[in-house]
Design a protein around this motif. Structure first.
Motif, PDB file in Angstrom:
ATOM      1  N   SER A  48     -48.111  25.083 -92.641  1.00 40.88           N
ATOM      2  CA  SER A  48     -49.053  24.078 -93.121  1.00 40.88           C
ATOM      3  C   SER A  48     -48.767  22.704 -92.545  1.00 40.88           C
ATOM      4  O   SER A  48     -49.686  21.929 -92.200  1.00 40.88           O
ATOM      5  CB  SER A  48     -49.022  24.032 -94.650  1.00 40.88           C
ATOM      6  N   LEU A  49     -47.460  22.377 -92.434  1.00 40.45           N
ATOM      7  CA  LEU A  49     -47.098  21.074 -91.891  1.00 40.45           C
ATOM      8  C   LEU A  49     -47.486  20.992 -90.404  1.00 40.45           C
ATOM      9  O   LEU A  49     -47.948  19.937 -89.905  1.00 40.45           O
ATOM     10  CB  LEU A  49     -45.599  20.833 -92.069  1.00 40.45           C
ATOM     11  N   GLY A  50     -47.324  22.086 -89.678  1.00 39.85           N
ATOM     12  CA  GLY A  50     -47.698  22.100 -88.259  1.00 39.85           C
ATOM     13  C   GLY A  50     -49.188  21.839 -88.077  1.00 39.85           C
ATOM     14  O   GLY A  50     -49.608  21.097 -87.191  1.00 39.85           O
ATOM     15  N   TYR A  56     -52.418  14.408 -85.245  1.00 33.59           N
ATOM     16  CA  TYR A  56     -51.732  13.131 -84.974  1.00 33.59           C
ATOM     17  C   TYR A  56     -50.952  13.201 -83.669  1.00 33.59           C
ATOM     18  O   TYR A  56     -50.834  12.206 -82.932  1.00 33.59           O
ATOM     19  CB  TYR A  56     -50.773  12.806 -86.124  1.00 33.59           C
ATOM     20  N   LEU A  57     -50.434  14.370 -83.361  1.00 32.05           N
ATOM     21  CA  LEU A  57     -49.673  14.500 -82.122  1.00 32.05           C
ATOM     22  C   LEU A  57     -50.609  14.454 -80.905  1.00 32.05           C
ATOM     23  O   LEU A  57     -50.222  13.984 -79.834  1.00 32.05           O
ATOM     24  CB  LEU A  57     -48.871  15.809 -82.123  1.00 32.05           C
ATOM     25  N   GLU A  58     -51.829  14.973 -81.063  1.00 36.02           N
ATOM     26  CA  GLU A  58     -52.766  14.945 -79.955  1.00 36.02           C
ATOM     27  C   GLU A  58     -53.151  13.511 -79.589  1.00 36.02           C
ATOM     28  O   GLU A  58     -53.444  13.207 -78.417  1.00 36.02           O
ATOM     29  CB  GLU A  58     -54.026  15.745 -80.312  1.00 36.02           C
ATOM     30  N   THR A  59     -53.153  12.615 -80.519  1.00 38.82           N
ATOM     31  CA  THR A  59     -53.499  11.206 -80.277  1.00 38.82           C
ATOM     32  C   THR A  59     -52.268  10.340 -80.133  1.00 38.82           C
ATOM     33  O   THR A  59     -52.357   9.103 -80.154  1.00 38.82           O
ATOM     34  CB  THR A  59     -54.377  10.669 -81.415  1.00 38.82           C
ATOM     35  N   SER A  67     -45.956   9.703 -91.638  1.00 36.69           N
ATOM     36  CA  SER A  67     -46.442   9.649 -93.020  1.00 36.69           C
ATOM     37  C   SER A  67     -46.702  11.042 -93.578  1.00 36.69           C
ATOM     38  O   SER A  67     -46.462  11.332 -94.743  1.00 36.69           O
ATOM     39  CB  SER A  67     -47.705   8.796 -93.088  1.00 36.69           C
ATOM     40  N   VAL A  68     -47.193  11.943 -92.734  1.00 31.59           N
ATOM     41  CA  VAL A  68     -47.408  13.330 -93.180  1.00 31.59           C
ATOM     42  C   VAL A  68     -46.076  14.007 -93.524  1.00 31.59           C
ATOM     43  O   VAL A  68     -45.934  14.703 -94.537  1.00 31.59           O
ATOM     44  CB  VAL A  68     -48.173  14.124 -92.108  1.00 31.59           C
ATOM     45  N   ILE A  69     -45.070  13.775 -92.667  1.00 30.63           N
ATOM     46  CA  ILE A  69     -43.739  14.373 -92.924  1.00 30.63           C
ATOM     47  C   ILE A  69     -43.152  13.825 -94.205  1.00 30.63           C
ATOM     48  O   ILE A  69     -42.563  14.570 -95.018  1.00 30.63           O
ATOM     49  CB  ILE A  69     -42.818  14.116 -91.724  1.00 30.63           C
TER      50      ILE A  69
END
Length: 636
Positions: A48-50, A56-59, A67-69
């Protein structure tokens, strides 16, 4: 270990094994479930975290990714969450190494859970954006395992205690018949044939209880038959059937025993001459009724003296042996006897005396035949007076100490502790000492007095409690000082029937508990004729052995022996002194010994004077003996 404890321990061990097994299975299954749950949670978190991080990683938004982590890390319980940003060659790491406070450290140190972690590469198409690593924290698993297993252990402990209590109650109820059987077996071993055991419902125990009840009943019947047989033998030899009193042989044997002990007293012959007139006018039946009525009156009058011997020695003569030496009191007694006889006659013959009495005081060196001769001479003098007068032979008491003087001597001896104590061994036939009987004497102005001389005064003036407490106190001190000493103490009749004495004695004995196993009380047989409640009410409450002295003087005592339960009986000298006679019939003595042995009591012969007498007694079921063959020794 008792059967009750063996069963209880066995069942508790089985329950304990059951509880431990169930607890172990539950513990392992819970631990495995929590471990699998932790692994599943970590995998799901990585997945789910991935998915949440990929946009966000793509941008290249590292702030949004962080913040998600943070949100995931704060919302769960993880040891480590790490994101490697491949494009920026940087890392976002969150770690938590703390332990849950509700779980003991020792429990965490058991290493019950393996490390659980999962790693995944985050991509966008064929492009790798980063690497995500999540390591689960075992704290929640330890917490859940500790909480669940603690609660389960508490319930198991409660259930074990409840089971224990229920088992105790159940086993006591179920094994109660066995406990009663064990108690009854001990009672039978001690020759106590008491009440029957209630028959239980359990089939196996029912047959055993019925058998034991039948056996106890048969033994009790056998004992009573033996006691009755002994009484029949004794009555055949010593009982006058018409009056219910002893006969001449009985009086002679008792008087011989009395004289040998040095007891002061008097012999009285009561001749009821009116009996011949009653026989001539009204026949045998009327005369026999009069004989019995006179015997009852004489027993009532003599009972006040405690120790006495009363017998019918001829068709119209009664003989009395009693502890009285005062002339005035003897005259008063004679007048009372004459009055009691006259009250039985409805139409007395005018001018004729109904009864006459001759009395003689016992002095040192007298014999039974000499006393009877002297009393008969006094009786003839009374007849010659033709007025029913009572003649007391006073020449035998000249120079004797008066009763008040005796009283002062005894009181002074108690006050100044001037008693002379001595002992005589009671031995078995192997030469071992059973115990030593304590004798009390006193000395005044260089003259020594034996207990037989002053005991009648002690009883008359109610000095028994004071005297016995004084002697008991001295005896206990001697027992405490000499660990090899075993003493038997004779108690006065007044003390035995006194609640004050038993209360004071009980308080004193509590102070000397270590020596009580070496102390015995000897109670006179006459006590149980007048005060049979003494054993159950008083002496039965003390942890002291006791015996019956002068056993065999009174009729019907053998039947009461099973209820009294003494430790030993001292057979009266009147029976043991005759064993050396040529035509001696030992049937009664053997019956007495069997009756005593049936209740677990030892038998002791008294006044044994020679080795030949010892040898003869050893073949008559006697357990021990005492007498002049073992001289009296000073004590202290």
């Amino acid at each position: 270990m008792t059967l009750y404890r063996q069963i209880l321990v066995t069942m508790l061990l089985l329950f304990a094994v059951l509880f431990v097994t169930a607890y172990t299975v539950q513990f392992n299954s819970t631990r495995q479930y929590l471990a699998e749950q932790q692994y599943t949670n970590v995998v799901n978190t990585v997945t789910s975290l991935g998915l949440a991080l990929t946009p966000y990683l793509e941008t290249s938004d590292s702030v949004g990714a962080e913040s998600v982590i943070n949100a995931i890390f704060d919302g769960g319980f993880y040891r480590k969450v790490q994101l490697d940003l491949l494009a920026a060659d940087s890392h976002i790491v969150r770690e938590h190494s703390g332990q849950p406070r509700q779980v003991p450290a020792w429990f965490m140190d058991l290493q019950l859970f393996d490390e659980v972690s999962h790693e995944a590469v985050l991509t966008s198409g064929w492009l790798q954006l980063g690497k995500l690593y999540v390591e689960g924290h075992p704290g929640p698993a330890y917490y859940e395992l500790w909480r669940g297993m603690s609660k389960l252990a508490s319930w198991f402990v409660v259930c074990f205690i409840v089971t224990w209590l229920l088992l105790v109650a159940a086993l006591r109820f179920l094994l109660k018949p066995l406990s009663l059987i064990r108690q009854q077996a001990k009672e039978i071993e001690l020759h106590h044939f008491g009440k029957s055991i209630p028959v239980p419902a359990t089939r196996e125990l029912k047959d055993v209880v019925v058998a034991i009840n039948n056996m106890a009943g048969m033994l009790e019947v056998q004992f009573r038959e033996q006691a009755d047989e002994a009484e029949r033998l004794r009555q055949r030899a010593f009982l006058d059937e018409t009056s219910g009193l002893g006969n001449r042989a009985y009086f002679v044997s008792q008087a011989s025993s009395w004289i040998s002990e040095g007891i002061q007293g008097s012999v009285a012959l009561v001749a009821v001459d009116i009996l011949e007139k009653v026989y001539q006018d009204e026949g045998f039946s009327s005369r026999d009724r009069m004989v019995r009525a006179i015997a009852e009156n004489l027993q009532r009058i003599c009972k006040r003296y405690g120790d006495y011997t009363l017998a019918r020695i001829s068709a119209d003569e009664y003989a009395i042996l009693l502890p009285e030496t005062d002339g005035e009191r003897l005259l008063a007694l004679g007048n009372e006897i004459n009055q009691s006889v006259s009250e039985l006659i409805v139409n007395p013959v005018g001018g004729a005396e109904l009864s006459v009495i001759g009395m003689v005081v016992i002095s040192r060196g007298d014999t039974v035949s000499g006393l009877l001769t002297a009393a008969d001479n006094a009786l003839n003098k009374a007849r010659m007076r033709q007025d029913g007068g009572i003649v007391v032979e006073q020449d035998k008491v000249e120079g004797a100490i008066g009763r008040l003087a005796w009283k002062q001597l005894v009181e002074n001896a108690i006050r100044t502790d001037s008693f002379a104590l001595s002992v005589q061994k009671v031995m078995n036939f192997t030469g071992e000492t059973f115990h030593r009987e304590l004798y009390v004497g006193m000395e005044s102005d260089g003259v020594k007095y034996s207990a037989g001389q002053f005991m009648p005064v002690v009883e008359q003036f109610k000095l028994g409690v004071e005297l016995d407490m004084h002697i008991l106190r001295q005896a206990l001190q001697m027992l405490a000082a000499d660990a090899a000493l075993k003493l038997a103490i004779n108690l006065t009749k007044q003390s035995c029937a006194s609640s004050t004495f038993w209360r004071q004695a009980g308080e004193l004995l509590q102070q000397y508990r270590p020596v009580l196993s070496r102390l015995a009380f000897e109670l006179p047989e006459s006590l149980f004729v007048n005060h049979p409640e003494v054993v159950n009410e008083y002496i039965g409450q003390l942890d002291v052995a006791w015996g019956i002295d002068h056993f065999g003087r009174h009729f019907d005592m053998l039947g009461k022996l099973s209820m009294l339960r003494p430790s030993y009986v001292k057979i009266d000298h009147a029976y043991t002194s005759q064993v050396m006679e040529e035509h001696y019939d030992d049937a009664f003595l053997a019956a007495v010994c069997r009756a005593a042995h049936n209740i677990g009591a030892l038998t002791i012969a008294t006044r044994v004077e020679s080795r030949d007498q010892v040898d003869r007694l050893s073949r008559l079921h006697i357990d021990a003996y005492q007498g002049f063959i073992s001289p009296i020794e000073p004590l202290g």
